[in-house]
Motif scaffolding. Structure first.
Motif, PDB file in Angstrom:
ATOM      1  N   GLY A  80      40.967  44.052  66.780  1.00  0.00           N
ATOM      2  CA  GLY A  80      41.346  43.168  65.662  1.00  0.00           C
ATOM      3  C   GLY A  80      42.715  43.875  64.952  1.00  0.00           C
ATOM      4  O   GLY A  80      42.666  43.465  63.981  1.00  0.00           O
ATOM      5  N   LEU A  81      43.251  43.683  65.917  1.00  0.00           N
ATOM      6  CA  LEU A  81      45.166  44.072  66.234  1.00  0.00           C
ATOM      7  C   LEU A  81      45.536  42.150  64.964  1.00  0.00           C
ATOM      8  O   LEU A  81      46.382  42.998  64.653  1.00  0.00           O
ATOM      9  CB  LEU A  81      45.683  43.814  67.639  1.00  0.00           C
ATOM     10  N   ASN A  90      52.538  38.346  59.139  1.00  0.00           N
ATOM     11  CA  ASN A  90      52.221  39.551  59.143  1.00  0.00           C
ATOM     12  C   ASN A  90      52.352  40.268  60.492  1.00  0.00           C
ATOM     13  O   ASN A  90      52.277  41.414  60.735  1.00  0.00           O
ATOM     14  CB  ASN A  90      50.749  39.445  59.733  1.00  0.00           C
ATOM     15  N   GLY A 145      33.863  36.936  65.370  1.00  0.00           N
ATOM     16  CA  GLY A 145      33.734  37.997  64.746  1.00  0.00           C
ATOM     17  C   GLY A 145      32.424  39.239  64.475  1.00  0.00           C
ATOM     18  O   GLY A 145      32.968  40.259  64.393  1.00  0.00           O
TER      19      GLY A 145
END
Ligand SMILES: C[S@@+](CC[C@H](N)C(=O)[O-])C[C@H]1O[C@@H](n2cnc3c(N)ncnc32)[C@H](O)[C@@H]1O
Length: 255
Positions: A80-81, A90, A145
């Motif tokens: 989840g980088l 971000n 996910g």
């Protein structure tokens, strides 16, 4: 051989010449963007090295993985980088998370561990994958996910999972539902104590965090990873912690 030397003469193939020169301009722009990204990333790494946060992280990595580990650490896996190469609000936080990831691998190597680096995020672009591989990081894949995909086969007691700001859904797949849960011995990710306080009392997210803490994280020893000099307000970074589960999952959590 330089690119100019292989160009087709203009008077024979004008349209091809035009499109090649467009391609060259595009390639030059891309390469200058790449160089800019490497420069920014290098500055971030320098900033990290001089920060108090880096001292805290190094101290905890050293005490956790050099003095008390019996199993050598072989894999450092980022989950989840986010996209490190896509310009966004971000991006700075993501590059900073990546700098910490690489610094952790350096500390592990310094402690005598020989570590393979992997990163997995279903949103990685080709540019992300080539940037990460240029840093010595292999890509592990998942299509959704809610599923851990290839990461499952990378996780055992010799793996450190690195997951700052991972979705709660993916944390559930990692720690509660899948085959990996019982095997996650080391986790460097969100501070679940702070996650608990973040969500309103009766929210669905609070229920998810409670399930994660009661079902898994509560059995881990927690070390908060704080320290200033790195995160800025604009990064909107979330506090991190290092979690370690004892051999029988009986280490009392300090939560
Ligand atoms: C809240 S975002 C955080 C991204 C980044 N770390 C940041 O701080 O901005 C959560 C990330 O987890 C990723 N993710 C979700 N499920 C995943 C899975 N099963 N494996 C790896 N990454 C996953 C998402 O694609 C997303 O990039």
């Amino acid at each position: 051989m330089s690119l100019a030397a292989v160009e087709t003469p203009q008077h024979h193939f004008p349209s091809s010449r035009k499109s090649k020169s467009k391609t060259n301009t595009k390639a030059k722009k891309q390469s200058s963007r790449d160089q800019q990204l490497y420069n920014i990333f290098s500055d971030i790494q320098t900033l990290y090295t001089s920060s108090k946060l880096s001292q805290t992280v190094t101290k905890h990595i050293t005490s956790t993985f050099t003095k008390s580990t019996t199993t050598p650490i072989k894999t450092l896996l980022s989950l989840g980088l986010g996209s490190p190469t896509t310009p966004s609000k971000n991006q700075s936080r993501i590059l900073k998370q990546l700098a910490i990831f690489l610094a952790i691998s350096t500390s592990l190597e310094a402690g005598g561990h020989s570590v393979q680096l992997y990163a997995q995020d279903p949103i990685f672009t080709r540019a992300d994958e080539s940037f990460l591989s240029s840093l010595g990081i292999s890509i592990s894949r998942t299509t959704r996910g809610s599923e851990l995909g290839e990461a499952v086969s990378l996780i055992d007691s010799s793996t450190v999972v690195y997951s700052p700001f991972l979705t709660l859904e993916a944390y559930e797949a990692l720690l509660l539902h899948g085959a990996a849960g019982e095997k996650v011995r080391y986790l460097i990710g969100d501070d679940f104590e702070k996650l608990m306080a973040k969500w309103p009392k009766f929210s669905e997210e609070r229920k998810q965090v409670t399930r994660l803490v009661k079902g898994a994280v509560g059995a881990y020893r927690r070390r908060a990873l704080g320290g200033d000099g790195f995160w800025e307000e604009d990064d909107v970074a979330f506090p991190m912690a290092l979690y370690e589960r004892g051999d029988a999952g009986m280490v009392k959590a300090k939560m």
